[in-house]
Design an enzyme around this catalytic site. Structure first.
Site, PDB file in Angstrom:
ATOM      1  N   LEU A   7     -17.161  33.705   3.162  1.00 32.59           N
ATOM      2  CA  LEU A   7     -15.841  34.428   3.987  1.00 32.59           C
ATOM      3  C   LEU A   7     -16.134  32.673   5.108  1.00 32.59           C
ATOM      4  O   LEU A   7     -15.168  33.045   6.107  1.00 32.59           O
ATOM      5  CB  LEU A   7     -16.220  35.413   4.285  1.00 32.59           C
ATOM      6  CG  LEU A   7     -15.346  36.795   4.029  1.00 32.59           C
ATOM      7  CD1 LEU A   7     -16.355  38.425   4.377  1.00 32.59           C
ATOM      8  CD2 LEU A   7     -14.752  36.918   3.349  1.00 32.59           C
ATOM      9  N   ASP A  65      -6.569  29.557   1.632  1.00 24.70           N
ATOM     10  CA  ASP A  65      -5.807  29.675   0.976  1.00 24.70           C
ATOM     11  C   ASP A  65      -4.535  28.657  -0.048  1.00 24.70           C
ATOM     12  O   ASP A  65      -3.646  29.573  -0.248  1.00 24.70           O
ATOM     13  CB  ASP A  65      -5.177  31.402   0.473  1.00 24.70           C
ATOM     14  CG  ASP A  65      -6.532  32.371   0.785  1.00 24.70           C
ATOM     15  OD1 ASP A  65      -7.515  31.948   0.044  1.00 24.70           O
ATOM     16  OD2 ASP A  65      -6.379  33.174   1.466  1.00 24.70           O
ATOM     17  N   ILE A 118     -15.163  26.015   4.749  1.00 20.59           N
ATOM     18  CA  ILE A 118     -15.767  24.845   4.132  1.00 20.59           C
ATOM     19  C   ILE A 118     -15.481  23.557   5.164  1.00 20.59           C
ATOM     20  O   ILE A 118     -14.498  23.523   5.274  1.00 20.59           O
ATOM     21  CB  ILE A 118     -15.786  24.392   2.368  1.00 20.59           C
ATOM     22  CG1 ILE A 118     -15.847  26.218   1.773  1.00 20.59           C
ATOM     23  CG2 ILE A 118     -16.564  23.521   2.417  1.00 20.59           C
ATOM     24  CD1 ILE A 118     -17.163  26.504   2.085  1.00 20.59           C
ATOM     25  N   HIS A 154      -8.950  34.320  -4.630  1.00 19.61           N
ATOM     26  CA  HIS A 154      -7.974  35.070  -4.615  1.00 19.61           C
ATOM     27  C   HIS A 154      -7.374  36.049  -4.988  1.00 19.61           C
ATOM     28  O   HIS A 154      -7.178  36.502  -6.127  1.00 19.61           O
ATOM     29  CB  HIS A 154      -7.523  34.546  -3.334  1.00 19.61           C
ATOM     30  CG  HIS A 154      -7.135  35.073  -2.545  1.00 19.61           C
ATOM     31  ND1 HIS A 154      -7.119  35.483  -1.332  1.00 19.61           N
ATOM     32  CD2 HIS A 154      -5.661  35.874  -2.638  1.00 19.61           C
ATOM     33  CE1 HIS A 154      -6.500  36.454  -0.642  1.00 19.61           C
ATOM     34  NE2 HIS A 154      -5.790  36.195  -1.113  1.00 19.61           N
ATOM     35  N   ASN A 195     -19.155  39.281  -8.266  1.00 17.75           N
ATOM     36  CA  ASN A 195     -18.297  38.179  -9.067  1.00 17.75           C
ATOM     37  C   ASN A 195     -19.123  37.235  -9.218  1.00 17.75           C
ATOM     38  O   ASN A 195     -20.070  36.424 -10.203  1.00 17.75           O
ATOM     39  CB  ASN A 195     -17.348  37.654  -8.309  1.00 17.75           C
ATOM     40  CG  ASN A 195     -16.009  37.481  -8.754  1.00 17.75           C
ATOM     41  OD1 ASN A 195     -15.990  37.867 -10.098  1.00 17.75           O
ATOM     42  ND2 ASN A 195     -15.275  38.556  -7.764  1.00 17.75           N
TER      43      ASN A 195
END
Length: 189
Positions: A84, A144, A87, A103, A14
């Site tokens: 992974l 998430d 933050i 995600h 990505n």
């Protein structure tokens, strides 16, 4: 010029697509890639594409090195691409609503700590879902659970394996993530 930092931990597919998408833009540049592991393949991809890359292990990122590097490069917007690590709060505060993640499922389903990559696709198949997809979201202090910006769907087909489902989900990521980043950057003043 709006400057992007891409944070990644693994292969960097990505990240590579995002760098290529913005190559040659007059108003947007990927200024740095930050890798969380010295063995992450994203480092090689960044060097091949002539983008500076910094390796900051999670402990150092949490201790303030991440924010320091973002400030040193004059970063306006932070893009997670398979990053992974959590933050830290200082980065969340200084880049509020200027940090996005992608995600590989339709959140809120199949999200949370430990739900990444093939783990997500395996869970989608095990649950007997008929569709999957991607979610692009703002980041907050919970895995998430940030505000959803964009979702795109793909079918889960009979006979799918985690690998075949991952291929369709990756195709959505590669198409929509750079476009949404560009759209979000256009909204920044």
């Amino acid at each position: 010029m709006k400057k992007i930092a891409i944070l990644a931990s693994g292969e960097g597919t990505n990240a590579e697509r995002i760098i290529r998408y913005f190559t040659g833009y007059a108003t947007i540049e990927v200024a740095v890639v930050i890798a969380s592991r010295p063995t992450a393949h994203v480092i090689e991809r960044a060097h091949t594409l002539n983008v500076p890359c910094e390796v900051i292990i999670p402990q150092d990122f949490a201790a303030g090195k991440g924010l320091e590097v973002l400030k040193n490069y004059g970063i306006d917007f932070v893009v997670l691409a398979g990053f992974l690590s959590r933050i830290p709060d200082d980065v969340l505060h200084d880049y509020a609503r200027r940090i996005v993640n992608i995600h590989p499922s339709l959140l809120p389903k199949f999200g949370g700590k430990g739900m990444y990559g093939m783990h997500v696709h395996e869970a989608v198949l095990a649950a007997g879902e008929h569709e999957s997809g991607i979610t692009i979201q703002y980041i907050n202090e919970h895995y998430d659970e940030g505000d959803i910006i964009f979702q795109a769907k793909c079918p889960v087909l009979p006979g799918d394996t985690p690998e075949t489902l991952a291929q369709r989900v990756h195709a959505l990521e590669y198409t929509y993530y750079p476009q949404e980043i560009e759209r979000l950057l256009s909204l920044l003043s």
